[in-house]
Write a protein that holds these residues in place. Structure first.
Motif, mmCIF file in Angstrom:
data_model
loop_
_atom_site.group_PDB
_atom_site.id
_atom_site.type_symbol
_atom_site.label_atom_id
_atom_site.label_comp_id
_atom_site.label_asym_id
_atom_site.label_seq_id
_atom_site.Cartn_x
_atom_site.Cartn_y
_atom_site.Cartn_z
ATOM 1 N N UNK A 1 0.843 -1.205 0.000
ATOM 2 C CA UNK A 1 0.000 0.000 0.000
ATOM 3 C C UNK A 1 0.873 1.247 0.000
ATOM 4 N N UNK A 2 0.404 2.276 -0.726
ATOM 5 C CA UNK A 2 1.111 3.557 -0.797
ATOM 6 C C UNK A 2 2.575 3.377 -1.163
ATOM 7 N N UNK A 3 2.798 2.525 -2.149
ATOM 8 C CA UNK A 3 4.151 2.293 -2.626
ATOM 9 C C UNK A 3 4.393 3.107 -3.897
ATOM 10 N N UNK A 4 5.623 3.106 -4.399
ATOM 11 C CA UNK A 4 5.987 3.908 -5.569
ATOM 12 C C UNK A 4 6.317 3.009 -6.757
ATOM 13 N N UNK A 5 5.851 3.428 -7.939
ATOM 14 C CA UNK A 5 6.131 2.718 -9.187
ATOM 15 C C UNK A 5 6.466 3.754 -10.250
ATOM 16 N N UNK A 6 7.528 3.503 -11.009
ATOM 17 C CA UNK A 6 7.938 4.424 -12.072
ATOM 18 C C UNK A 6 7.464 3.920 -13.425
ATOM 19 N N UNK A 7 6.923 4.827 -14.237
ATOM 20 C CA UNK A 7 6.474 4.507 -15.590
ATOM 21 C C UNK A 7 6.251 5.804 -16.340
ATOM 22 N N UNK A 8 6.323 5.731 -17.647
ATOM 23 C CA UNK A 8 6.113 6.853 -18.581
ATOM 24 C C UNK A 8 6.808 8.134 -18.113
ATOM 25 N N UNK A 9 8.012 7.998 -17.582
ATOM 26 C CA UNK A 9 8.810 9.151 -17.219
ATOM 27 C C UNK A 9 8.427 9.831 -15.924
ATOM 28 N N UNK A 10 7.610 9.176 -15.090
ATOM 29 C CA UNK A 10 7.247 9.778 -13.808
ATOM 30 C C UNK A 10 7.132 8.687 -12.754
ATOM 31 N N UNK A 11 7.049 9.114 -11.498
ATOM 32 C CA UNK A 11 6.906 8.176 -10.389
ATOM 33 C C UNK A 11 5.537 8.359 -9.752
ATOM 34 N N UNK A 12 4.803 7.276 -9.655
ATOM 35 C CA UNK A 12 3.490 7.269 -9.011
ATOM 36 C C UNK A 12 3.676 6.799 -7.572
ATOM 37 N N UNK B 1 -0.698 -3.302 -10.116
ATOM 38 C CA UNK B 1 -0.171 -2.119 -9.438
ATOM 39 C C UNK B 1 -1.098 -0.955 -9.794
ATOM 40 N N UNK B 2 -1.974 -0.592 -8.846
ATOM 41 C CA UNK B 2 -3.058 0.345 -9.117
ATOM 42 C C UNK B 2 -2.794 1.677 -8.427
ATOM 43 N N UNK B 3 -2.641 2.725 -9.221
ATOM 44 C CA UNK B 3 -2.502 4.086 -8.699
ATOM 45 C C UNK B 3 -3.890 4.654 -8.457
ATOM 46 N N UNK B 4 -4.097 5.249 -7.278
ATOM 47 C CA UNK B 4 -5.403 5.836 -6.979
ATOM 48 C C UNK B 4 -5.745 6.977 -7.933
ATOM 49 N N UNK B 5 -4.743 7.651 -8.444
ATOM 50 C CA UNK B 5 -4.994 8.786 -9.331
ATOM 51 C C UNK B 5 -5.019 8.397 -10.806
ATOM 52 N N UNK B 6 -4.323 7.310 -11.161
ATOM 53 C CA UNK B 6 -4.086 7.035 -12.581
ATOM 54 C C UNK B 6 -4.462 5.637 -13.045
ATOM 55 N N UNK B 7 -4.963 4.781 -12.172
ATOM 56 C CA UNK B 7 -5.358 3.441 -12.598
ATOM 57 C C UNK B 7 -4.207 2.465 -12.606
ATOM 58 N N UNK B 8 -4.336 1.409 -13.396
ATOM 59 C CA UNK B 8 -3.329 0.338 -13.419
ATOM 60 C C UNK B 8 -2.072 0.825 -14.127
ATOM 61 N N UNK B 9 -0.962 0.808 -13.402
ATOM 62 C CA UNK B 9 0.320 1.234 -13.960
ATOM 63 C C UNK B 9 1.037 0.053 -14.610
#
Length: 214
Positions: free
Chosen positions: A145-156, A177-185
């Motif tokens: 939970x509330x972890x960080x994932x990098x994709x498309x040149x940014x970190x979620x 890996x589901x970002x609350x703001x951006x969906x499945x990363x």
């Protein structure tokens, strides 16, 4: 009497205007899963041992309260887009529903979820022995939970990791890996296939976010 009535009416009018002004300054309710909006699209690289292809998910319309029709497209393929139905309200999000055949939905993530939160469902085995649909105990479990994932040149930084398993296929799993703001990363897991009636074979499968339009 008329004067008293006019004063009362004026007071009610002022109260109504004051209430309206207060409502105008109230902030709209914040969506728990703001990425669930018609028109939003995600493009992924789908990676298997056989190579890479591109898939996309686009929210086409809102078909019913809290249900969304989502088109899965295999980019560059002649295959037609496939309808999926996702669900999202102020508490729950899932990509797994049985709508429109029924209102059944399998929770993948809830607002303020914690590591260890788990949702389990039972799906009867298909009558056709050649049908390889997932069945038995179907589970979704929050493993981070509330972890960080990098994709498309940014970190979620608002990412939840949710593991999907099924007792009918013991080697199958999908880590979303589901970002609350951006969906499945991204998604990482083990897919499966049966070829010409042989035993089910498992293979590594992954999606990686390539781009999105919001």
């Amino acid at each position: 009497m008329k004067k008293a009535t006019l004063i009362l009416m004026a007071g009610l009018l002022l109260l109504a205007l004051f209430s309206c002004r207060q409502d105008e300054h109230q902030e709209p309710e914040k969506l728990a899963f703001p990425f669930m909006k018609v028109g939003n699209q995600w493009n992924y690289r789908m990676i298997t041992e056989a190579g890479e292809t591109e898939i996309s998910y686009r929210i086409a319309d809102k078909t019913k309260e809290n249900y969304f029709r989502v088109l899965l497209n295999f980019v560059g393929s002649e295959l037609p887009a496939v309808d999926h139905f996702w669900y999202a309200d102020q508490q729950t999000f899932t990509m797994a529903t049985d709508w429109p055949d029924s209102n059944l939905s399998f929770t993948m993530l809830v607002k303020d979820a914690k590591v260890g939160d788990r949702w389990e469902y039972f799906v009867p085995a298909p009558l056709d022995p050649e049908n390889d649909d997932l069945s038995g105990a179907i589970t979704y479990e929050v493993t981070a939970a509330n972890t960080s994932v990098s994709a498309i040149g940014r970190t979620f930084t608002d990412v939840y990791k949710v593991r999907h398993t099924a007792s009918s296929h013991p080697q199958f799993y999908s880590d979303y890996f589901i970002s609350l703001s951006s969906g499945v990363i991204k998604m990482e897991g083990m897919g499966y296939v049966r070829i010409d009636g042989d035993e089910i074979e498992y293979f590594p499968l992954a999606w990686q976010l390539k781009s999105k339009n919001f």
